[in-house]
Write a protein that holds these residues in place. Structure first.
Motif, PDB file in Angstrom:
ATOM      1  N   THR A   1       0.632   6.705  -6.942  1.00 55.85           N
ATOM      2  CA  THR A   1      -0.568   7.502  -7.220  1.00 55.85           C
ATOM      3  C   THR A   1      -0.269   8.988  -7.064  1.00 55.85           C
ATOM      4  OG1 THR A   1      -2.040   5.696  -6.533  1.00 55.85           O
ATOM      5  CG2 THR A   1      -2.964   7.921  -6.549  1.00 55.85           C
ATOM      6  N   ARG A   2       0.493   9.358  -6.041  1.00 55.55           N
ATOM      7  CA  ARG A   2       0.858  10.769  -5.860  1.00 55.55           C
ATOM      8  C   ARG A   2       1.673  11.274  -7.050  1.00 55.55           C
ATOM      9  NH1 ARG A   2       1.717   9.096  -0.505  1.00 55.55           N
ATOM     10  NH2 ARG A   2       3.972   8.947  -0.820  1.00 55.55           N
TER      11      ARG A   2
ATOM     12  N   ALA B   1       0.474   4.046  -2.945  1.00 55.37           N
ATOM     13  CA  ALA B   1       0.108   5.434  -2.636  1.00 55.37           C
ATOM     14  C   ALA B   1       1.127   6.401  -3.212  1.00 55.37           C
ATOM     15  CB  ALA B   1      -0.006   5.615  -1.121  1.00 55.37           C
TER      16      ALA B   1
ATOM     17  N   ARG C   1       0.816  -1.213   0.000  1.00 58.38           N
ATOM     18  CA  ARG C   1       0.000   0.000   0.000  1.00 58.38           C
ATOM     19  C   ARG C   1       0.851   1.265   0.000  1.00 58.38           C
ATOM     20  NH1 ARG C   1      -4.901  -1.471   4.265  1.00 58.38           N
ATOM     21  NH2 ARG C   1      -5.752  -3.258   3.102  1.00 58.38           N
TER      22      ARG C   1
END
Length: 277
Positions: A262-263, A259, A255
Motif C-alpha cells: 500500500t505504501r 501495508a 499484514r
C-alpha cells in the motif's frame, strides 16, 4: 428445458475470442494472457489447455500446471469441474479470482484428494505508473552467472510461502530450471550484499499490459528495515518503464506485506484464492 453444453477444448481458431476475454480482465488474467500471447492456444506450446463454455466464451478456464478459472457463472464452473474430474487432477493448485476458484473447488473437493491448504483471502493488487516510494537503487536484474548465488534465496522464499521444499522429488532439477529461465529472461531481481541475496523478487508473468510480481523475499536478518518495500518498488519501477501495470497478490493474513504494498502505491482491485495440493 435447455441444458448447458459441457466445456470444450479450444484451439488457435478461437484465439481472437479468447484474447477479448483476457483483455476484459487483464490483471487477474495476466498469468494466462502471457502464455497465450507467446504460444497461442495449441496445448503443446501453451503448456496446458483452454476450456470454454458457450459460443461467446461465457466461461473460460486454463488447465495446466495450475487450474485457473477466468470467467463463468455457476453452471459454467460446474462444467469445468466435470471436465477436470474426468481428466483427473494434474495441477498443483487452483488459483484465480476467489469468486471463481472457491465454487469450482466446492464441486471438485468431493472427488479429488484433500487439499493441503486453502487460501481463501488473497488481495489482488495493482499499480499503474511509478511507485510512491523511492526504489532501491541496488536492486537489479540477476545475471545468469549469479544463478548459484540466487537459487538459495529462491528456495527459501518458496519453502516459506508454499510450505514445501521445491527440490523434493527430483533433487531440485525442475525448480532450478524454472528459476534459470526467469533469470535468463531478465525477470529475476535481487539486491546482493557481499555476494549474498538480501532481497529478491521476480516478474513471474509478463503480458502486453501487465507484469505480475512474485516471490518477494527479504533475508531474515534484514527484515524490518524497509528492503522489501524499496525492493518491490524497484521492480514496479521497471514495469512502469516498460509501460506495464504492476500486479501481485498477497495472503490476507500478511499484514506487514499488505501495508508495504500500500505504501508503494498498490491498491486492491479484487480477491484471489489458491487451493494448494
Amino acid at each position: 428445458m435447455l441444458r448447458l453444453a459441457g466445456a470444450r477444448l479450444l484451439d488457435d481458431r478461437d484465439r481472437a475470442g479468447v484474447r477479448a476475454v483476457l483483455d476484459d480482465d487483464p490483471v487477474a488474467a495476466c498469468m494466462v494472457a502471457a502464455r497465450v500471447e507467446l504460444a497461442g492456444l495449441d496445448p503443446w506450446r501453451l503448456g496446458g489447455e483452454l476450456w470454454a463454455v458457450g459460443p461467446r466464451f461465457d466461461g473460460l478456464c486454463f488447465s495446466g500446471a495450475n487450474l485457473v478459472p477466468l470467467r463463468g457463472d455457476r453452471a459454467a464452473l460446474r462444467s469445468f469441474a466435470d471436465r477436470a474430474r474426468r481428466h483427473g487432477r494434474t495441477c498443483s493448485s487452483l488459483v484465480g479470482r476467489a469468486e471463481l476458484v472457491l465454487p469450482l473447488w466446492d464441486d471438485l473437493a468431493p472427488h479429488w484428494a484433500p487439499a493441503r491448504e486453502v487460501r481463501a483471502d488473497q488481495p489482488l493488487m495493482a499499480l499503474a505508473g511509478s511507485p510512491a516510494v523511492v526504489p532501491d537503487p541496488y536492486v537489479r536484474p540477476v545475471h545468469p552467472s549469479e544463478l548459484d548465488s540466487y537459487l538459495p534465496a529462491a528456495v527459501a522464499m518458496f519453502t516459506e510461502e508454499v510450505g514445501i521444499d521445491p527440490r523434493l522429488g527430483d533433487g531440485g532439477v525442475g525448480y532450478r530450471a524454472r528459476v534459470a529461465e526467469l533469470v535468463s529472461a531478465g525477470r529475476a531481481f535481487a539486491r546482493f550484499e557481499n555476494g549474498e541475496v538480501v532481497f529478491k523478487a521476480e516478474i513471474g508473468a509478463l503480458s502486453g499490459q501487465v507484469g505480475q510480481i512474485q516471490g518477494v523475499w527479504v533475508h531474515p536478518d534484514r527484515r524490518g528495515h524497509g528492503l522489501g518495500t524499496a525492493g518491490t518498488a524497484a521492480v514496479a519501477e521497471r514495469l512502469a518503464a516498460m509501460g506495464r501495470v504492476s500486479s501481485l497478490y498477497v495472503n490476507g493474513f500478511n499484514r506487514v506485506a499488505r501495508a508495504a504494498y500500500t505504501r508503494i502505491g498498490f491498491t486492491q482491485i479484487g480477491s484471489f484464492a489458491t487451493v494448494l495440493f
